[in-house]
Design an enzyme around this catalytic site. Structure first.
Site, PDB file in Angstrom:
ATOM      1  N   GLY A  85      23.987 -19.046  -3.186  1.00  0.00           N
ATOM      2  CA  GLY A  85      25.348 -19.128  -2.661  1.00  0.00           C
ATOM      3  C   GLY A  85      25.419 -20.002  -1.441  1.00  0.00           C
ATOM      4  N   GLU A 155      15.937  -5.110   1.628  1.00  0.00           N
ATOM      5  CA  GLU A 155      15.771  -4.058   0.623  1.00  0.00           C
ATOM      6  C   GLU A 155      16.384  -4.526  -0.702  1.00  0.00           C
ATOM      7  OE1 GLU A 155      17.427   0.469  -0.287  1.00  0.00           O
ATOM      8  OE2 GLU A 155      18.007  -0.593   1.547  1.00  0.00           O
ATOM      9  N   ASP A 199      31.192 -11.547   5.905  1.00  0.00           N
ATOM     10  CA  ASP A 199      31.370 -11.973   4.509  1.00  0.00           C
ATOM     11  C   ASP A 199      31.421 -10.752   3.579  1.00  0.00           C
ATOM     12  OD1 ASP A 199      31.770 -13.865   2.522  1.00  0.00           O
ATOM     13  OD2 ASP A 199      29.635 -14.019   2.066  1.00  0.00           O
ATOM     14  N   LYS A 201      32.727  -8.703   0.703  1.00  0.00           N
ATOM     15  CA  LYS A 201      33.464  -8.986  -0.536  1.00  0.00           C
ATOM     16  C   LYS A 201      32.860  -8.135  -1.635  1.00  0.00           C
ATOM     17  CE  LYS A 201      30.502 -13.012  -1.310  1.00  0.00           C
ATOM     18  NZ  LYS A 201      30.469 -14.481  -1.480  1.00  0.00           N
ATOM     19  N   PRO A 202      33.555  -7.914  -2.731  1.00  0.00           N
ATOM     20  CA  PRO A 202      33.026  -7.056  -3.802  1.00  0.00           C
ATOM     21  C   PRO A 202      31.666  -7.499  -4.319  1.00  0.00           C
ATOM     22  CG  PRO A 202      35.363  -7.436  -4.140  1.00  0.00           C
ATOM     23  CD  PRO A 202      34.954  -8.324  -3.001  1.00  0.00           C
TER      24      PRO A 202
END
Length: 786
Positions: A85, A155, A199, A201-202
């Site tokens: 990303g 993790e 940031d 977000k789903p």
């Protein structure tokens, strides 16, 4: 490609990657209207599916990321790529902790920091390591690759993206909100450690299989250090979830995360992509965005207010903390007033009522009950006065009946019960004619008395009088009960004309009670359906009669009491219909069911059980199963021996019937023993000679003739002579028996002449043919033909 456009492509790529490939196109078109962007994302998805390296190269070229390294990075062995990303590339790696392998998400950070940036990275790493929350993916380690690309070991969370998880498990609105509260608590924990995510977000929220949400990518958040003039991470953000201050390049604070949480909440509850409803800084309310009307109604009010507060354009107008946002979600879940809602008395009162609905309802109910009691007491007082008057009139009526029975009134002449009932009926129709309701009740009571004493004609008259006195003010069940009683008596004689007249009355009564659900109403429906079946059977509509009985049987299981007896009676009636239709298999099944029901309801030694046994025996005879009929008949005889005295006419008839069956089965010696016993009972009992004794003598003589014993011919001759004036099947069998006696004693010609006369009269006999008459006559023909 410009950075905002790529960020949009990247956001869409990762948003739909969590869904199955067949859903990618629908998800893209629901989230984006720009066809060029959709085409670019679909191209990247196709490359990703084919396993080619083009996607990684494209992302690396645009973002300035080092290409994912193969093999080993520090202590971590690379297993594969999890994603890429605008912030970096995420690899799946593992390291050995002793003998135990530990999987981690290895995040390569974009760009190569300066010396000052490295120092700042070290400070942030120390703070991030302090984030210890079950809903935050923990920072495990940090370092650099050999070509000086910074990385963070996080993790590894095995789970589904937030929205995909909710859709897969079809979570309802409260369940989604409870997940969101856990996320708010995680963000609050980070904010307390001076770290802002930037940031949220789903796609950065995974939900484990046990339902625990975990927030990712805190490792590239911003340290809240006012003295610092650079960041540990890039300024990139996801446009769909970015706050206005991020677009404007202003300072990022905890309020920035509140905005992002508001965006996530909007998508979570409205089931709509945020970009579809967002125009600049303006976002449509969730209730407006939702397509489902029921969902829109549930979102209207509190949830609209919560989302609107979190998405205020000015940071200072948003919730002061993630905790405050979580508190308002829980206030909504528990029906409490929102902290963000206007402090209006009506709003708080409405919330109070919703939160304490049972207590408020109880208080309101108590008030209504008190008012109702006052009103009811007044009504009951008036009812009590009317009932007292009715009781007095009824008492006077009964006293007058007993005065009529006083011997002094009739100068010592005896007064019978029928005299008393006749006097009561006349007195009722004159003295109580003006009191319609009481007149109807007492008419019904007299009808029941007449029915129990066996005067069906008078009982029918009283029941019909009670029906006529009933009107629209009469209780429906009482009126229907009277119609049912009258119909039952009217159908008792089996008169087709009477049955045709009664059928419309039954149907009108059924229309009154079938819609009602009380047990008493169902009882009446069953009784009326049974009467309807009897009426239909009487006018030769057996199929419709059977349908009515089957409808009645369907209602029996809904009743609380008496199911076995009721079902047994209905099966008994069905058996008679089956025999009328000559449907022997159905008749045997229904007769067996009736017998089982009566046995469960009353036990074996009971008159109703015996009645069912006799019906089953008749079915077996009609079907030609003489062995089964004999077994059943012997059971009847055994039970009747316990119920009745030895000289009972019922016992005599059973012995005679069993003996006749044995005679037809060519077992005359066994038949003689039963005929002798039946004849002894017949001579000492009250049965008429022609009804039993004559028939027994005929059978006894016939059995003796078959065995060649003396005296048999004389007994048969006597029976045939006594029957000579009549042409019933019984008497014709007696003449046929005499013909057999002639045949077996040598006068075959006289026997055949007499048998021919029986054959000529047989079709026009006056009574119904018995089940054994035809096979009996056939056996006689066989003996005369030898």
């Amino acid at each position: 490609m410009d950075s905002p456009r790529f960020a949009q492509i990247e956001s869409l790529f990762h948003a739909v990657l969590g869904y199955p490939p067949e859903q990618w196109h629908d998800e893209l078109t629901s989230r984006e209207s720009d066809t060029q962007i959709i085409a670019e994302v679909e191209r990247l998805l196709a490359r990703h599916t084919q396993g080619e390296s083009f996607l990684k190269e494209a992302l690396d070229a645009v973002t300035g990321l080092a290409r994912p390294m193969q093999g080993q990075i520090g202590a971590y062995r690379i297993l594969g790529e999890l994603g890429a990303g605008g912030m970096g590339t995420v690899l799946l790696a593992e390291r050995l902790l002793g003998d135990t392998p530990q999987k981690v998400a290895l995040k390569l950070i974009r760009g190569i920091p300066t010396t000052g940036a490295r120092e700042r990275l070290a400070r942030e790493r120390a703070l991030l390591a302090e984030l210890n929350h079950p809903n935050i993916a923990r920072l495990l380690d940090a370092g650099e690759t050999p070509d000086r690309v910074p990385y963070l070991a996080m993790e590894y969370v095995a789970g589904a993206p937030l929205l995909a998880y909710c859709d897969k498990h079809t979570l309802d609105l409260p369940a989604r909100l409870r997940l969101f509260v856990q996320l708010c608590r995680a963000v609050q924990h980070a904010h307390q450690h001076l770290i802002v995510h930037r940031d949220i977000k789903p796609a950065n929220i995974l939900v484990r299989e046990d339902g625990t949400p975990v927030l990712l990518d805190f490792g590239i958040g911003k340290l809240l250090d006012p003295g610092a003039d650079e960041h540990t991470a890039t300024q990139a953000f996801t446009p769909a979830y970015a706050a206005p201050e991020q677009y404007a390049g202003k300072s990022v604070t905890t309020a920035t995360d509140i905005w992002s949480l508001g965006c996530v909440l909007h998508e979570l509850v409205s089931a709509r992509a945020l970009r579809e409803t967002r125009v600049g800084d303006r976002v449509a309310r969730p209730s407006v965005a939702a397509k489902d009307p029921a969902l829109a109604r549930a979102l209207r009010g509190d949830l609209d207010t919560i989302v609107a507060t979190a998405l205020q354009a000015e940071p200072v107008q948003r919730y002061v903390s993630a905790q405050a946002l979580a508190d308002d979600i829980e206030n909504h879940l528990h029906g409490k007033p929102l902290n963000a809602a206007p402090d209006r008395a009506l709003y708080r009162a409405r919330k109070f009522v919703a939160r304490h609905r049972y207590a408020v309802a109880a208080a309101a109910l108590a008030f209504v009950v008190i008012c109702g009691l006052i009103w009811r007491l007044a009504i009951e007082r008036n009812d009590a006065l009317r009932q007292a008057q009715r009781a007095q009139v009824t008492r006077d009526f009964l006293v007058s009946l007993f005065r009529f029975a006083d011997p002094s009134v009739h100068h010592g002449a005896p007064v019978t019960l029928h005299d008393m009932l006749a006097q009561g009926s006349a007195q009722l129709d004159t003295e109580l004619a003006a009191q319609r309701e009481l007149h109807a009740d007492l008419s019904e009571a007299l009808g029941e008395i007449y029915r129990h004493v066996g005067d069906d004609r008078a009982a029918l008259a009283r029941f019909r009088s009670a029906v006529q006195l009933s009107d629209e003010t009469t209780d429906t069940l009482a009126r229907t009960r009277r119609i049912a009683a009258a119909a039952r008596l009217a159908l008792k004689k089996g008169d087709p004309e009477q049955a045709a007249q009664t059928l419309p009355e039954i149907d009108s009564a059924l229309a009154l009670v079938e819609p009602r659900s009380e047990e008493a109403a169902r009882e009446l429906v069953i009784a009326l359906l049974a009467s309807r079946a009897l009426a239909l059977a009487t006018i030769d509509r057996a199929e419709e009669a059977a349908a009515a009985l089957h409808r009645a049987l369907e209602l029996v299981p809904a009743l609380a009491n008496g199911q076995d007896a009721q079902r047994a009676n209905l099966y008994y009636d069905l058996t008679k219909l089956d025999m009328m239709r000559r449907d022997n298999p159905s008749a045997l099944a229904d007769a067996t069911a009736a017998l089982a029901g009566f046995t469960r309801a009353y036990g074996v030694p009971h008159v109703e059980t015996v009645k069912a046994m006799e019906m089953r025996e008749a079915v077996l005879l009609n079907a030609g199963d003489y062995a089964g009929a004999e077994t059943q008949q012997r059971e009847v005889l055994a039970v009747q021996s316990k119920l009745y005295p030895a000289d009972s006419p019922r016992l005599t008839r059973t012995e005679m019937a069993l003996a006749e069956l044995l005679l037809v089965r060519n077992r005359p010696d066994e038949a003689i023993a039963l005929f002798d016993e039946a004849l002894a009972h017949c001579l000492t009992g009250t049965e008429s000679y022609l009804a039993s004794c004559l028939r027994i003598r005929r059978g006894l003589g016939e059995a003796q003739v078959v065995l060649g014993r003396p005296g048999g011919v004389d007994m048969v001759q006597k029976a045939a002579t006594d029957c000579a004036p009549t042409t019933s099947h019984f008497c014709l069998i007696a003449r046929a028996a005499l013909a057999r006696a002639n045949c077996l004693t040598g006068d075959r010609a006289a026997g055949k002449v007499l048998l021919a006369e029986v054959d000529r009269l047989w079709p026009a006999a006056e009574d119904a043919i018995g089940a054994l008459d035809a096979p009996h006559l056939a056996r006689i023909h066989e003996d005369c033909a030898r």
